[in-house]
Design a protein around this motif. Structure first.
Motif, short mmCIF file in Angstrom:
data_model
loop_
_atom_site.label_atom_id
_atom_site.label_comp_id
_atom_site.label_asym_id
_atom_site.label_seq_id
_atom_site.Cartn_x
_atom_site.Cartn_y
_atom_site.Cartn_z
N ARG A 10 0.82 -1.21 0.00
CA ARG A 10 0.00 0.00 0.00
C ARG A 10 0.86 1.27 0.00
N LEU A 45 1.00 3.22 -3.15
CA LEU A 45 -0.18 3.94 -3.61
C LEU A 45 -0.02 5.44 -3.35
N HIS A 69 -4.86 7.77 -1.26
CA HIS A 69 -5.66 6.61 -1.67
C HIS A 69 -6.40 6.05 -0.45
N TRP A 106 -7.30 3.08 0.28
CA TRP A 106 -6.83 1.81 0.81
C TRP A 106 -5.76 2.00 1.90
N THR A 161 -8.54 -10.97 -9.90
CA THR A 161 -7.19 -10.55 -9.51
C THR A 161 -6.14 -11.49 -10.11
N GLU A 197 -5.79 -10.71 -13.80
CA GLU A 197 -5.01 -9.49 -14.04
C GLU A 197 -3.52 -9.77 -13.92
N ASN A 245 1.57 0.85 -12.76
CA ASN A 245 0.52 1.36 -11.87
C ASN A 245 -0.50 0.29 -11.52
N GLN A 246 -0.83 -0.55 -12.49
CA GLN A 246 -1.81 -1.60 -12.23
C GLN A 246 -1.26 -2.67 -11.30
N VAL A 294 0.65 -2.33 -8.74
CA VAL A 294 0.49 -1.91 -7.36
C VAL A 294 -0.90 -2.29 -6.85
N LEU A 295 -1.92 -2.02 -7.67
CA LEU A 295 -3.29 -2.38 -7.28
C LEU A 295 -3.46 -3.89 -7.20
N CYS A 328 -1.91 -5.17 -4.04
CA CYS A 328 -2.76 -4.79 -2.90
C CYS A 328 -4.00 -5.67 -2.83
N LYS A 329 -4.57 -6.00 -3.97
CA LYS A 329 -5.72 -6.93 -3.97
C LYS A 329 -5.31 -8.30 -3.46
#
Length: 676
Positions: free
Chosen positions: A84, A87, A91, A93, A298, A301, A324-325, A327-328, A331-332
């Motif tokens: 996180r 981010l 953000h 989260w 997830t 991705e 950038n994706q 990182v998400l 986190c997921k």
């Protein structure tokens, strides 16, 4: 390690400083001064630690994040958890307590420049490696100011090394394999590879999160609740049966059915390329209906990123977006899996897009070619007691045979041996339709066509020959004169009568000895035989195709067709696309009256069963062959044309993962399927 690298370093310094006189093979008696530089190193992560001097263990194991590596201590190991912090500071989260029970206030890791790295290396003390009496008989402990540096790499003796941004590549091959093993082991609850252990559940209890997954006592037993990220017993068997049922094109991958345990409970002995295929082709499809949608999306991705990263063409803008994706995505994953799941390999995925931007496509920077060569060296070992001598002796023999084989013209050697799917050299033809040739294999049989099939095949061949264009227009003009401009079925009449009209037209010109009537044009106008040859296997443009009847008996499949094919509808009723995964209903057949294609028009795909939608649904997977390249003609273009070509190349790269479709006047699209 530095002792073994010393000869290499000395030669690299000499090549950079003084250079070497080299004879130019392109010109006679021309000698120039050649200089060489070391671009980067390619190795797995443990070897990277030995070469770079930065230890790949401990709280600061990441060489890119350096001292800002996100890590935490869990029971028995170090987990690289807490993404996180990558981010944005605002953000939502960052304030979510579902990750580790705390809010995240740390800023993203710093970017360390060359000057910063050299300053860190300046603080590294030179010590005697290993256990030494001066250290009390134990290894010397690093000071806090030394961070994770164990030594200053001997490569820094090269004058240019400190200025190189990408010095040591993260190996995508091993990272992808480790990520795949962690995912499969946890999803399948493999007792040997699962990261969902009892200690991982105790970690959740210590962090005070996900109370539904905590261990609890039931009498004298310690119970472990089932997690959403693991398959049930029935789903585990379904996934293994799905892997067992997959058939790949010839030479695409190994037979994965051999890696499925007999009780359909887990996968055994997966190699690096097996994990490569599973991650990018099978895992997104196989687990779609076996876990909840959030977990599946997830995983898809993450698999899509690896597929994008391993493409032959990599766009900088795509890698920036992927950074950038990722990182998400990480986190997921932290909201799904326990902290023990996140070893250093999971964290290193985050830095792969940046290295792709600096170094280019990964096929020049991963370990596959080196691992294959190491396998070749291991095969030289005949005396297990003396492996080094066996390798040296086998290498010398191989070099001698290779040198001698260059002078053998009438003997098959590795230099003139045809490839497995080599279709040979075809003679140059005047008409393009006759260049669509193949190399047939198997037993020849004869098939008698009815009049309807013969007429369809004739019209398709004529309709796909550019040389017949003037005659096609002439015939349509005659039909307009004979039937009138308002005739509604003129295209159907043209389709029915053109072959006969073309035959009479060409033979009339032939009798008049017209110069434009060549032997090939005369053959093109002639009627087809009612009896044609049929083969079970043929090779076209370096790709092996088989008929459907033969394909059923093989462990490999080639589901794109030659000459006659079945077309599937790709409308909204018969085709569903979700997360870039396209599923087709094979019951929706179309173009039954137009089933013929030329051999050169066939493109290879393979079909994977879609367990989430039923027995009649298939997922289409495109095949990109390693030994086949799309090479355009060497034509000089103007600046404007070059710009248009670059724009087209960008569009085509984006469309590589889409399904090839054809649209008719009714805006309905179709996809080719199994051969007959």
């Amino acid at each position: 390690m530095d002792v073994f690298l010393r000869p290499l370093i000395d030669e690299l310094k000499e090549l950079w400083v003084h250079g070497l006189d080299t004879r130019d093979a392109a010109s006679e008696n021309s000698v120039f001064r050649m200089r060489a530089a070391l671009l980067w190193t390619v190795n797995d992560f443990p070897a990277r630690s030995s070469l770079s001097g930065w230890s790949g263990q401990g709280y600061r194991a990441c060489p890119t994040c350096n001292e800002d590596t996100p890590s935490m201590r869990v029971i028995g190991k170090t987990a690289y958890f807490g993404h996180r912090r990558f981010l944005p500071t605002n953000h939502h989260w960052r304030s979510n307590l579902q990750f580790d029970g705390r809010t995240e206030r740390k800023r993203p890791p710093r970017r360390f420049s060359t000057i910063d790295i050299l300053e860190q290396l300046r603080r590294v003390k030179t010590g005697i490696p290993g256990k030494h009496p001066s250290y009390g008989g134990v290894k010397r402990k690093r000071g806090d100011d030394e961070l994770n540096w164990r030594k200053k790499s001997t490569f820094y003796e090269l004058p240019y090394w400190a200025t190189i941004e990408l010095k040591h590549n993260l190996d995508v091959m091993h990272i992808e394999k480790n990520v795949c093993d962690s995912l499969l082991g946890t999803l399948l609850a493999d007792p040997h590879k699962s990261k969902d252990t009892d200690n991982a559940r105790h970690d959740l209890a210590k962090l005070g999160i996900r109370h539904e997954l905590h261990l609890f006592e039931d009498g004298n037993k310690l119970m472990k609740p089932a997690a959403d990220y693991t398959f049930s017993d029935a789903n585990r068997r379904n996934f293994c049966r799905f892997i067992r049922s997959v058939k790949f094109p010839d030479g695409f991958a190994s037979n994965l059915s051999k890696n499925v345990a007999q009780n359909d409970s887990r996968l055994l002995g997966l190699k690096s390329h097996d994990c490569h295929v599973i991650m990018q082709r099978l895992l997104p499809v196989g687990c779609r209906s076996l876990v909840n949608k959030n977990i599946w999306s997830t995983i898809v991705e993450l698999c899509t990123f690896f597929k994008q990263l391993c493409a032959s063409t990599v766009n900088v803008s795509d890698m920036v977006e992927a950074q950038n994706q990722l990182v998400l995505i990480l986190c997921k994953l932290e909201r799904v899996f326990p902290p023990a799941f996140f070893d250093i390999m999971i964290h290193l995925v985050l830095h792969l897009p940046e290295e792709a931007i600096l170094g280019g496509p990964v096929h020049m920077r991963w370990m596959y070619p080196f691992e294959r060569y190491l396998k070749r060296l291991k095969d030289y070992v005949r005396n297990a007691a003396k492996p080094e001598g066996s390798i040296a002796e086998g290498y010398v023999v191989d070099e001698a045979l290779t040198f001698c084989s260059r002078y053998f013209d009438d003997v098959e050697t590795r230099f003139n041996r045809p490839d497995r799917n080599d279709d040979g050299i075809h003679p140059t033809r005047q008409l393009s339709v006759f260049e669509s040739q193949c190399k047939p294999l198997g037993k020849q049989s004869y098939v008698e066509l009815d009049n309807n099939d013969r007429d369809k095949a004739e019209f398709y061949i004529l309709n796909n020959s550019p040389e017949r264009e003037p005659y096609l227009n002439e015939h349509k003009q005659e039909l307009h004169v004979r039937l009138g401009e308002g005739c509604l079925n003129i295209n159907e009449v043209h389709r029915t009568e053109f072959a006969g009209w073309f035959f009479e037209k060409i033979y009339a010109l032939h009798r008049m000895q017209a110069p434009e009537v060549t032997t090939e044009l005369l053959s093109l106008s002639s009627k087809m035989n009612m009896v044609v040859s049929s083969y079970p296997v043929c090779i076209v443009n370096g790709v092996r195709f088989v008929t459907h009847d033969r394909d059923v008996r093989l462990r490999t499949q080639n589901s794109v067709v030659l000459f006659r094919c079945k077309w599937f509808k790709c409308d909204s009723k018969h085709m569903v696309t979700e997360n870039n995964i396209a599923s087709i209903d094979i019951n929706g057949e179309a173009y039954k009256d137009d089933q013929f294609i030329l051999a050169s028009q066939a493109k290879q795909v393979f079909y994977v069963a879609d367990p989430s939608r039923g027995p009649n649904w298939r997922v289409v997977q495109h095949v990109k062959h390693r030994s086949i390249w799309d090479i355009t003609d060497d034509v000089e273009l103007s600046d404007e044309e070059n710009e248009s070509v670059e724009e087209y190349a960008d569009e085509e790269t984006d469309a590589e993962n889409e399904i090839d479709t054809e649209e008719d006047d009714d805006d309905r699209s179709y996809h080719a399927s199994d051969s007959d």
